[in-house]
Design an enzyme around this catalytic site. Structure first.
Site, short mmCIF file in Angstrom:
data_model
loop_
_atom_site.label_atom_id
_atom_site.label_comp_id
_atom_site.label_asym_id
_atom_site.label_seq_id
_atom_site.Cartn_x
_atom_site.Cartn_y
_atom_site.Cartn_z
CG ASP A 133 -1.91 -8.28 -4.08
OD1 ASP A 133 -1.02 -9.06 -3.71
OD2 ASP A 133 -2.80 -7.83 -3.33
CG HIS A 142 -5.04 -10.76 -8.38
ND1 HIS A 142 -4.19 -10.34 -9.39
CD2 HIS A 142 -5.19 -12.10 -8.57
CE1 HIS A 142 -3.84 -11.37 -10.13
NE2 HIS A 142 -4.42 -12.45 -9.66
CG ASP A 180 -8.33 -15.36 -14.96
OD1 ASP A 180 -8.02 -16.13 -14.05
OD2 ASP A 180 -7.50 -14.89 -15.78
CB SER A 181 -6.46 -11.32 -12.27
OG SER A 181 -5.74 -12.55 -12.28
CD GLU A 241 -11.55 -10.97 -5.96
OE1 GLU A 241 -11.66 -12.21 -5.84
OE2 GLU A 241 -10.46 -10.37 -5.80
CG HIS A 276 -2.05 -1.03 1.05
ND1 HIS A 276 -2.85 -1.41 2.12
CD2 HIS A 276 -2.48 -1.73 -0.02
CE1 HIS A 276 -3.73 -2.30 1.68
NE2 HIS A 276 -3.52 -2.53 0.40
CB SER A 318 -5.06 -2.43 -3.52
OG SER A 318 -5.70 -3.59 -3.99
#
Length: 289
Positions: A162, A42, A141-142, A117, A19, A99
């Protein structure tokens, strides 16, 4: 792939590193009036209730960011003060930030934000927690989402990657995603989080180091920086993740020094109250021109 829940690890040392790096990069992007695009591959739920049994049971916030909050009156570095101010703002409502919350808070009138997500419950919570003008959320899917979104119409910006790294294959997926999408959007800053794993993690131990080495030799960028925050004295039979790192591609000017010096203050605080000893390492893999 859907078993990982970030809520257990909210506010731990890895969150602090991730962060603060993200806040520094957002701060530099915001210094210019031109709009920017941010992509979070993510996203998670965006906000997490402090009273949740998962947070209370893991104790990772209590042994991590809580110590920074307790030291809020004596903090020195502006970036650390900014991070703790975000924590305090969320804690007023009994929550901890993820995030997407940090990204959403940084958006201006013409900026764009895209968050992926896949987990159904986390995505439903994300929809409840994060929204507004310029915010786009996808239950997707990311890496599929990243491929679809690159390059965006607004070419200034950043990508935060991430993954949970539950499967060994994810390390290859990360490399493939960066090698495929970086050439399509080479002006963006790419912030990649990765875990540092002991022998307790079995075959995943050492894969992050291999990933960073491989990306350093696969991508030619304006610069590549690396930050790591980790414990030096731990029982490898009891501790799997002993630290984590951020591989930062095209890090904006001034971020390296800002993140490094603020993390040094974080380490001083954590070491003053913890039985563990933390250290920070920062280096350029590809030095800025």
């Amino acid at each position: 792939m859907l078993s990982y829940q970030h809520i257990y690890h909210t506010g731990n040392h890895a969150d602090i590193l991730k962060h603060m790096t993200l806040l520094s990069t957002l701060g530099k992007l915001s210094q210019k009036t031109k709009p920017f695009t941010v992509i979070d591959t993510h996203g998670g739920a965006g906000l997490y209730p402090l009273a949740a049994s998962e947070i209370q049971r893991s104790g990772e916030f209590a042994s991590g960011a809580q110590h920074l909050v307790d030291a809020s009156a004596v903090l020195e570095h502006p970036l650390l003060k900014e991070y703790v101010a975000v924590l305090l703002r969320c804690l007023q409502h009994g929550e901890l930030p993820g995030s997407p919350y940090l990204l959403n808070s940084a958006l201006r009138e013409n900026d764009q934000m895209h968050v992926c997500e896949l987990h159904p419950q986390a995505f439903a919570e994300l929809q409840n927690n994060i929204g507004g003008k310029g915010v786009n959320l996808y239950q997707e899917d990311s890496f599929v989402g990243l491929k679809r979104l690159c390059p965006p119409l607004i070419k200034r910006g950043l990508v935060l990657i991430d993954p949970p790294y539950e499967q060994t294959a994810e390390y290859s997926w990360v490399k493939d995603a960066l090698c495929e999408n970086f050439p399509k959007w080479p002006t963006a800053a790419y912030l990649l989080w990765y875990p540092l794993l002991s022998s307790k993690a079995g075959p995943k131990s050492g894969l992050s180091e291999q990933l960073c080495h491989s990306l350093d030799h696969s991508i030619e960028a304006k610069n590549i920086a690396q930050f790591e925050l980790y414990m030096t004295d731990f029982d490898a039979t009891a501790v799997g993740m002993f630290g984590s790192g951020m591989l930062c591609i095209n890090l904006p000017y001034g971020c390296f020094e800002e993140v490094h010096t603020s993390l040094n203050e974080v380490v001083e605080i954590l070491n003053s109250v913890s039985s563990q000893r933390f250290v920070v390492r920062a280096k350029w893999l590809q030095v800025p021109n």
